[in-house]
Structures are given as C-alpha cells and as structure tokens.
Design an enzyme around this catalytic site. Structure first.
Site, PDB file in Angstrom:
ATOM      1  CG  HIS A  61      -1.979   1.062   1.170  1.00  0.00           C
ATOM      2  ND1 HIS A  61      -3.226   0.888   1.738  1.00  0.00           N
ATOM      3  CD2 HIS A  61      -1.993   2.307   0.645  1.00  0.00           C
ATOM      4  CE1 HIS A  61      -3.943   1.984   1.546  1.00  0.00           C
ATOM      5  NE2 HIS A  61      -3.201   2.865   0.890  1.00  0.00           N
ATOM      6  CG  HIS A  63      -0.728   6.663  -2.033  1.00  0.00           C
ATOM      7  ND1 HIS A  63      -1.928   6.614  -2.725  1.00  0.00           N
ATOM      8  CD2 HIS A  63      -1.000   6.147  -0.797  1.00  0.00           C
ATOM      9  CE1 HIS A  63      -2.873   6.097  -1.949  1.00  0.00           C
ATOM     10  NE2 HIS A  63      -2.323   5.803  -0.771  1.00  0.00           N
ATOM     11  NE  ARG A  65       1.370  11.289  -3.009  1.00  0.00           N
ATOM     12  CZ  ARG A  65       0.207  11.033  -2.446  1.00  0.00           C
ATOM     13  NH1 ARG A  65      -0.786  10.519  -3.157  1.00  0.00           N
ATOM     14  NH2 ARG A  65       0.014  11.272  -1.152  1.00  0.00           N
ATOM     15  CG  HIS A 228      -6.103   2.587   5.355  1.00  0.00           C
ATOM     16  ND1 HIS A 228      -7.479   2.575   5.223  1.00  0.00           N
ATOM     17  CD2 HIS A 228      -5.639   3.268   4.278  1.00  0.00           C
ATOM     18  CE1 HIS A 228      -7.817   3.202   4.128  1.00  0.00           C
ATOM     19  NE2 HIS A 228      -6.741   3.636   3.533  1.00  0.00           N
ATOM     20  CG  ASP A 301      -1.938   4.937   3.439  1.00  0.00           C
ATOM     21  OD1 ASP A 301      -1.799   5.176   2.228  1.00  0.00           O
ATOM     22  OD2 ASP A 301      -2.877   5.415   4.111  1.00  0.00           O
ATOM     23  CG  HIS A 305       0.751  14.989   0.926  1.00  0.00           C
ATOM     24  ND1 HIS A 305      -0.028  14.914  -0.202  1.00  0.00           N
ATOM     25  CD2 HIS A 305       0.242  14.053   1.788  1.00  0.00           C
ATOM     26  CE1 HIS A 305      -0.966  14.006  -0.035  1.00  0.00           C
ATOM     27  NE2 HIS A 305      -0.825  13.465   1.158  1.00  0.00           N
TER      28      HIS A 305
END
Length: 441
Positions: A61, A63, A65, A228, A301, A305
């Site tokens: 899991h 991200h 980007r 999650h 997860d 950012h």
C-alpha cells in the site's frame, strides 16, 4: 559449480524459523540454502554476520505519485525510500494524476516507471468510467482494483450496483478488491471547524458500517482486502466473515498501530490521515489484533506531500492526508519485535509472506530455492533515531520524528543485487522490475 553470489554468516529465516546458514544466488534466483560448508563457490560474497536474512519485505500500500504529482514524490525517490527502508517490492495505488483507471493510463504509468524504479513495483487500478473496460486493465497485470468509498477515484460514483459489478469482475478474474472503508455520507454529515474536529468526523462507526456494507454486497465471493483498518470492531467483522469462509483479508498501518489522536494535537497536519488516528483504546485494540494473528498485513500507506503546499493551509478540508512511511515501517515494526510485543514470525508474515500470497506476487515472500533472491538483512541490535531530514523521499516530515527504534534494515537486495546498504542507495533507476499479476479471467 560457481554461482553469482552467496550471502553468508547470517541467521536465515525459513518458514517460521531461524537457521545459521547461507543463501546461494544465481541468475537472480535462490539456488540453495545451507550451512556454509555446503554452499557452492561464488563470484561475490555478502557478509551477513550478526544479521537476520529475511525474505524481501513487501509494502502492498504505497502512493508513489510521479506524473502530475511529481512535486510530492516520483518513482525514483519513492523507490529509493523503499530500498533504504528494507522494502524490496511495492504495490502502487491508483489515485494519481491522471488516475490509473484506463488501459492507456496504466500503460503510461508502467512505461514511465520502467527506467526509474529501484525496487520492484506493481500497480493497482481504479474502476474505469466504462464498467466493461475493467477486464482490459486486469489483463495488463494489475494486482487489484481499489474501491475508495470515501473519495471515489476518477469521478466514478461507487453506487451499490456499481460496487457489485466491480466485485463480480474481480471475482471472475480472481484478483482482490481493495477497500478504503469509510462511509462518506456519515463523514460528510458533520460540520467540523478545525482539523481535530474533522478527524473526529471520521468515526469508527463510519468505518464499521462500510466494512459491513461491502461484506453484504460481496455476493460474488470476491477476494476483499480492507486497507488501513483502525478499530478492533471492524477487524471483528473481518474475522466473522472468515469463519463463514468468505475470502477476506485486512491490513493496518504503523501510524494507526502506534499513534493516538493526541499526536494530531501535537503535530497538526503532518499527523492527519484518512482514516484518522484514534484514541488510546483503539490503538491498544489494534496491537492486540496484530499480536493475535487477526491482521494479515502491515503496510505503510506511504503518502508523501509537499508540506508547504499540502499541509500548511487554513481550511481543514484542503489539508492533504498522509505522510511518508516507507523508511519508518520496518524499523517501527522491528522495534515492536525487540520489545516482545509482536513475534518475528508474525512480522515476517505480515510484511512478506502474506502480501505475496494475497496479491499473487510470484516467487516472493520466502527464502527457498526457486524464489527470487529478494532479501532484507536486518540488524536486530542496531538502534537509531528517526530523522525525516535524512529521508530519501521528497517528503521530509514525519510524526515519528525523534522516535528511538531498534532493529534496522541494513542491506536490501533484489534479484541478488545489493540496492541499498546502511542508508545509502547503490542502485540506479531501472534496476527494479515492473511486476505484473497473471491474468486468470
């Protein structure tokens, strides 16, 4: 016989036990696990003295980007983050810009990643605009279809009939449907004025209701994987479904396992997640569920950012949820192992064996002949302090900043190649492989 590489001097984890042994590798595969005297000669030897030799750890899991979100993270920085964190394979979520919900989008994402990734990378997809197009996506090797019930991906409204159709296609193709389980209508009915109130609006009841709804809608018997989860009561629904022989699995994250809602007050936006952090009772409940074996997977997860653009905003609804997790997951989990809160066998199952099995990642998750030589070497006596300023990720923040950890990954190997050692990356972009799941439909 001379092989490419031998990992020697360590304690090798094989099917739940540790053995004083070595691992012989040739052409990227494990060819023998044996005492040093019985290993073949090798062109290169890796000294694993004092280290545990674990099957390559998998984060199912993340991200990563890139593309339209490359200012947050890109394939190279994200997979470098994985490599120094002891992770050999990752599975990438589809809520990207553009979203990974069409054949064209998936192919472009795979192609862009091909010459940039350092570790192995596979991809999930989101439901496409045209329901009948999902099978085309799955034929390309996607590892699952993501249903985000809080924030539907790509503008596709996940009505009950559409969910049933997606689950039917997933069942037919024998791939998992991954669920972000939060009832968005229950969340939206509140009017929070700040970030703390917004977190409280994401109630455990909204999670539990969503889990129950998906289990009810799964008339096709599709493989469900709940991402999650944050409460013991939600996990109890998963356990009940398992007893009825429904194919369902679940994961928790290190932040939900170790941080409470007070961390949001302390750290502000960098500790805001969806689903949010919970109270102490929920944290203790999750830890007990993990220790007991009710939880199948621990996943980071990883959601990086740019704090200046995504976190430092006044409107709580515009705060981007999530934090980088690839470089802290293994040290945090191994710290729990060293403290006796989780057994090593459970940790390896949740971070290697189970992800490989659940998502059909071939030749991963075990140290035995015929498997890929993806290995994570861990020093269970080595201590450190989490310092986000040293992250390989572009996102250099973490609510775990300053935490002392014990049990650190020191060498990460993929296909018999040392990608990272003691915080330094030695691999170039493109040395990781693009993973594809076999299509069964």
């Amino acid at each position: 016989m001379t092989v490419d590489l031998v990992v020697m001097g360590g304690r090798v984890y094989v099917e739940g036990s540790l053995f004083e042994a070595g691992v012989a590798v040739d052409d990227g595969r494990i060819v023998k696990v044996a005492k040093e005297a019985h290993l073949p000669n090798a062109d290169l030897k890796v000294n694993a003295s004092g280290l545990l030799v674990l099957p390559g750890l998998i984060d199912c899991h993340v991200h990563l980007r890139d593309q339209g979100l490359a200012y947050k993270e890109d394939f190279y920085t994200g997979t470098c983050s994985a490599a120094v964190g002891g992770i050999t394979s990752v599975l990438d979520m589809p809520n990207n810009v553009p979203p990974t919900n069409s054949k064209e989008a998936l192919l472009k994402r795979m192609e862009r990643a091909r010459n940039r990734v350092v570790v192995n990378v596979g991809f999930y997809v989101a439901p496409p605009e045209k329901p009948e197009a999902l099978k085309d996506l799955l034929r390309l090797g996607a590892f699952g279809v993501k249903l985000n019930l809080l924030r539907p991906i790509g503008g596709v409204d996940l009505t009950p009939p559409r969910i049933v159709k997606v689950l039917g296609q997933a069942s037919e193709c024998s791939i998992p449907a991954l669920i972000h389980a939060e009832d968005r209508f229950m969340v939206m009915e509140r009017s929070p004025k700040d970030l703390y109130q917004l977190a409280k609006a994401h109630t455990i009841k909204a999670e539990r209701k969503s889990v129950a709804e998906l289990l009810t809608l799964n008339t096709w018997g599709a493989k469900l994987h709940f991402c999650h989860l944050t409460s013991s009561t939600s996990i109890s629904l998963v356990c009940k479904a398992r007893r009825s022989r429904i194919p369902v699995t679940c994961e928790v994250t290190p932040h939900h396992l170790l941080l409470g809602l007070d961390s949001l007050k302390k750290h502000g936006a960098i500790a805001f997640y969806e689903p949010p952090l919970r109270g102490l009772r929920s944290v203790i409940g999750l830890q007990r569920r993990v220790a007991s074996g009710d939880v199948d997977v621990i996943a980071s997860d990883h959601a990086p950012h740019d704090p200046s653009k995504d976190k430092e905003v006044e409107d709580p609804f515009k705060v981007a949820p999530g934090s980088p997790g690839l470089e802290v997951m293994v040290p945090l989990v191994m710290t729990l192992v060293t403290r006796g809160l989780i057994g090593l066998e459970r940790a390896v199952a949740m971070m290697s064996e189970n992800p490989a099995r659940i998502f059909g990642i071939k030749r991963k998750g075990s140290v035995k002949p015929g498997y890929d030589a993806d290995l994570t070497l861990v020093d269970m006596k080595l201590e450190g302090v989490i310092d986000p300023a040293k992250f390989k990720s572009k996102a250099k923040y973490s609510p775990f900043k300053g935490w002392r950890v014990k049990g650190l990954p020191v060498i990460t190997m993929v296909a018999g190649r040392v990608l990272a050692e003691r915080g330094e990356v030695y691999a170039k972009g493109g040395e990781g492989r693009i993973l594809r799941r076999s299509y069964c439909g």
